[in-house]
Design an enzyme around this catalytic site. Structure first.
Site, PDB file in Angstrom:
ATOM      1  CG  ASP A  10      -0.324  -0.515   2.564  1.00 17.15           C
ATOM      2  OD1 ASP A  10       1.116   0.003   2.820  1.00 17.15           O
ATOM      3  OD2 ASP A  10      -0.703  -1.055   3.296  1.00 17.15           O
ATOM      4  CG  ASP A  79      -8.883  -1.649  12.304  1.00 20.83           C
ATOM      5  OD1 ASP A  79      -7.811  -2.570  11.697  1.00 20.83           O
ATOM      6  OD2 ASP A  79      -9.365  -0.774  11.657  1.00 20.83           O
ATOM      7  CG  HIS A  81      -6.101  -2.505   8.913  1.00 19.73           C
ATOM      8  ND1 HIS A  81      -6.221  -1.828   9.934  1.00 19.73           N
ATOM      9  CD2 HIS A  81      -5.005  -2.294   8.611  1.00 19.73           C
ATOM     10  CE1 HIS A  81      -5.283  -0.861  10.083  1.00 19.73           C
ATOM     11  NE2 HIS A  81      -4.376  -1.288   9.184  1.00 19.73           N
ATOM     12  CD  GLU A  86      -8.795   1.113   7.947  1.00 24.31           C
ATOM     13  OE1 GLU A  86      -8.739   0.398   8.647  1.00 24.31           O
ATOM     14  OE2 GLU A  86      -8.164   2.253   7.866  1.00 24.31           O
TER      15      GLU A  86
END
Length: 188
Positions: A10, A79, A81, A86
């Protein structure tokens, strides 16, 4: 490394490769500048591309032309990811533009800019999708520290869900998770 081809997961949209918070800069600073890799074999999403959607299609095509990914190295967000997929990201998703959650923006501000600097973190990224990641022949996820314990438990022992995209590793035939004792603290 002269025979290695890389594809980074990314990059932030809007950050040039020379920006000290870009993943392109990070990878060159921490790895590529220190090994004999051929720069033509280094692929990092272009945060400054004028057409992010077209770039994402091109990136997918480049991975295919290179013969796919042999080893995908992953971390895990607080979280759950992987990449910047996400919570709620499709487990079949491909490389695409993604909007960061407020939690990820806060986490990244603390890591890269300092607490309270959320306004400096880009809101959009280019990320490999979960489906793209799952096509790698081998997955290696690394997580350390007690801050990761609850999410590591969900990754390994919880259900496969798009709300914890890392849980998709349970579906992969050759996934390895490396954790320290603190990250393993909540495993049953």
């Amino acid at each position: 490394f002269s025979k290695v081809t890389t594809f980074n997961l990314d990059e932030y949209i809007g950050l040039p490769p020379s920006h000290d918070q870009s993943y392109c800069y990070f990878m060159h600073d921490r790895l590529f500048n220190h090994v004999d890799i051929n720069e033509e074999n280094v692929h990092v999403p272009m945060g400054m591309t004028p057409n992010p959607n077209a770039f994402c299609e091109w990136y997918e095509d480049e991975m295919e032309r290179a013969g796919g990914i042999d080893l995908q190295l992953l971390g895990i967000g607080g979280d759950g990811h992987i990449g910047f997929n996400e919570p709620g990201s499709s487990l079949a998703s491909r490389t695409r533009v993604k909007t960061l959650t407020e939690q990820t923006i806060k986490d990244n501000a603390e890591l890269f800019f300092g607490k309270g600097k959320e306004d400096l973190v880009p809101k959009f990224v280019i990320t490999m999708g979960v489906g793209t990641i799952l096509e790698a022949r081998k997955l290696l996820l690394i997580a350390f520290g007690k801050r990761k314990a609850a999410i590591v438990k969900q990754l390994i022992e919880g259900p496969v869900t798009s709300m914890v995209t890392a849980s998709a590793l349970q579906l992969h035939p050759d996934a390895v998770v490396v954790i320290d004792e603190e990250a393993a603290a909540e495993l049953e």
